[in-house]
Scaffold this motif. Structure first.
Motif, short mmCIF file in Angstrom:
data_model
loop_
_atom_site.label_atom_id
_atom_site.label_comp_id
_atom_site.label_asym_id
_atom_site.label_seq_id
_atom_site.Cartn_x
_atom_site.Cartn_y
_atom_site.Cartn_z
N LEU A 1 4.59 20.99 -8.67
CA LEU A 1 5.73 21.77 -9.15
C LEU A 1 5.46 22.38 -10.52
CD1 LEU A 1 8.91 19.74 -8.14
CD2 LEU A 1 8.29 22.03 -7.42
N LEU A 2 4.80 21.61 -11.39
CA LEU A 2 4.48 22.13 -12.71
C LEU A 2 3.47 23.26 -12.64
CD1 LEU A 2 4.27 18.82 -14.78
CD2 LEU A 2 6.10 20.51 -14.77
N ASP A 3 2.68 23.29 -11.57
CA ASP A 3 1.67 24.33 -11.38
C ASP A 3 2.22 25.50 -10.56
OD1 ASP A 3 -0.87 25.23 -11.96
OD2 ASP A 3 -1.75 24.39 -10.12
N HIS A 4 3.52 25.48 -10.23
CA HIS A 4 4.22 26.50 -9.45
C HIS A 4 3.67 26.66 -8.04
CE1 HIS A 4 6.50 27.59 -12.97
NE2 HIS A 4 5.39 27.75 -13.67
N CYS A 5 3.19 25.58 -7.44
CA CYS A 5 2.74 25.57 -6.04
C CYS A 5 3.82 24.84 -5.24
CB CYS A 5 1.39 24.88 -5.89
SG CYS A 5 0.09 25.66 -6.82
N TYR A 6 4.84 25.59 -4.84
CA TYR A 6 6.01 24.97 -4.24
C TYR A 6 5.73 24.42 -2.84
CZ TYR A 6 8.17 27.27 -8.17
OH TYR A 6 8.47 27.68 -9.44
N ALA A 7 4.89 25.08 -2.06
CA ALA A 7 4.58 24.59 -0.72
C ALA A 7 3.80 23.27 -0.80
CB ALA A 7 3.77 25.63 0.05
N GLU A 8 2.85 23.21 -1.72
CA GLU A 8 2.08 21.97 -1.88
C GLU A 8 2.97 20.84 -2.42
OE1 GLU A 8 -1.25 22.84 -4.32
OE2 GLU A 8 -2.09 24.26 -2.88
N ALA A 9 3.93 21.20 -3.27
CA ALA A 9 4.85 20.19 -3.79
C ALA A 9 5.74 19.65 -2.67
CB ALA A 9 5.70 20.79 -4.90
N ALA A 10 6.20 20.52 -1.79
CA ALA A 10 7.03 20.08 -0.68
C ALA A 10 6.24 19.18 0.27
CB ALA A 10 7.59 21.28 0.07
N VAL A 11 5.00 19.54 0.55
CA VAL A 11 4.17 18.73 1.44
C VAL A 11 3.87 17.38 0.79
CG1 VAL A 11 1.89 18.56 2.50
CG2 VAL A 11 3.18 20.69 2.67
N SER A 12 3.58 17.37 -0.48
CA SER A 12 3.31 16.10 -1.18
C SER A 12 4.55 15.22 -1.20
CB SER A 12 2.85 16.37 -2.61
OG SER A 12 1.61 17.01 -2.62
N ALA A 13 5.71 15.80 -1.40
CA ALA A 13 6.94 15.01 -1.39
C ALA A 13 7.23 14.48 0.00
CB ALA A 13 8.11 15.86 -1.88
N LEU A 14 6.96 15.27 1.04
CA LEU A 14 7.17 14.81 2.41
C LEU A 14 6.23 13.66 2.76
CD1 LEU A 14 8.67 15.26 5.08
CD2 LEU A 14 6.85 16.83 5.71
N VAL A 15 4.98 13.77 2.38
CA VAL A 15 4.02 12.69 2.64
C VAL A 15 4.42 11.43 1.87
CG1 VAL A 15 1.62 11.96 2.28
CG2 VAL A 15 2.12 14.20 3.26
N LEU B 1 1.74 7.78 -5.88
CA LEU B 1 0.73 8.81 -6.09
C LEU B 1 1.16 10.15 -5.50
CD1 LEU B 1 -2.55 6.80 -5.44
CD2 LEU B 1 -1.64 7.57 -7.63
N GLY B 2 1.80 10.12 -4.33
CA GLY B 2 2.30 11.36 -3.72
C GLY B 2 3.41 11.98 -4.53
N LEU C 1 7.40 10.56 1.10
CA LEU C 1 8.56 10.00 1.78
C LEU C 1 8.14 9.25 3.04
CD1 LEU C 1 11.67 9.79 2.04
CD2 LEU C 1 11.53 11.86 3.43
N LEU C 2 7.16 9.79 3.77
CA LEU C 2 6.75 9.15 5.02
C LEU C 2 6.02 7.83 4.81
CD1 LEU C 2 5.60 12.20 7.15
CD2 LEU C 2 7.64 10.81 7.45
N VAL C 3 5.28 7.69 3.73
CA VAL C 3 4.53 6.45 3.51
C VAL C 3 5.27 5.46 2.62
CG1 VAL C 3 2.31 7.55 3.84
CG2 VAL C 3 3.20 7.33 1.53
N CYS C 4 6.47 5.82 2.18
CA CYS C 4 7.21 4.91 1.32
C CYS C 4 7.65 3.67 2.12
CB CYS C 4 8.40 5.61 0.68
SG CYS C 4 9.79 5.84 1.77
N PRO C 5 7.89 2.56 1.46
CA PRO C 5 8.24 1.32 2.16
C PRO C 5 9.60 1.35 2.84
CG PRO C 5 8.18 0.96 -0.21
CD PRO C 5 7.70 2.35 0.04
N TYR C 6 10.36 2.39 2.68
CA TYR C 6 11.65 2.48 3.34
C TYR C 6 11.58 3.33 4.61
CZ TYR C 6 12.95 0.78 -1.19
OH TYR C 6 13.01 0.04 -2.32
N GLY C 7 10.42 3.87 4.92
CA GLY C 7 10.28 4.73 6.08
C GLY C 7 9.65 4.01 7.25
N VAL C 8 8.47 4.42 7.60
CA VAL C 8 7.78 3.93 8.79
C VAL C 8 7.49 2.42 8.74
CG1 VAL C 8 5.70 4.21 10.18
CG2 VAL C 8 6.83 6.21 9.23
N VAL D 1 0.83 -1.20 0.00
CA VAL D 1 0.00 0.00 0.00
C VAL D 1 0.87 1.25 0.00
CG1 VAL D 1 -1.70 1.29 1.35
CG2 VAL D 1 -1.94 -1.17 1.08
N GLY D 2 1.97 1.22 0.75
CA GLY D 2 2.86 2.38 0.81
C GLY D 2 3.51 2.69 -0.52
N THR D 3 3.85 1.65 -1.27
CA THR D 3 4.43 1.87 -2.59
C THR D 3 3.44 2.58 -3.50
OG1 THR D 3 5.81 -0.09 -2.34
CG2 THR D 3 5.50 0.73 -4.57
#
Length: 107
Positions: free
Chosen positions: A59-73, A50-51, A75-82, A43-45
């Protein structure tokens, strides 16, 4: 202590009978955590992919804060994290159960 238990067979067998549920619970908990790791990895993969796609689209829409939050989420749900913690905890429980079994039942 184990040498003294070898001499006292009655105490050894009482200890063996008392420890059976504990060893079985440790094995069951370890196996359940290992299965949860597999499920969380699958499920994490999917969620991580999707994240990552959401981060690229933000990033393509120039919403850098949303891109950073999406990348952080992602990273947190990836199979190498939690979920890796589930794998380690399950391995520790299985090792503890195996050590108890070896000490008590393989004398």
């Amino acid at each position: 202590m184990l040498i003294q238990l070898k001499k006292n067979y009655l105490l050894l067998w009482v200890l063996r009978v008392v420890m059976v549920p504990i060893v079985l619970i440790l094995y069951a908990a370890g196996l359940i955590l290992q299965l949860l790791f597999g499920l969380c990895t699958a499920v994490g993969t999917l969620l991580s992919g999707l994240g990552g796609i959401a981060a690229v689209l933000a990033l393509l829409d120039h919403c850098y804060a949303e891109a950073a939050v999406s990348a952080l989420v992602a990273l947190l749900v990836c199979p190498y994290g939690v979920p890796q913690l589930l794998f380690w905890a399950g391995g520790i429980l299985l090792a503890a159960a195996t050590a108890l079994y070896t000490c008590l039942y393989r004398m």
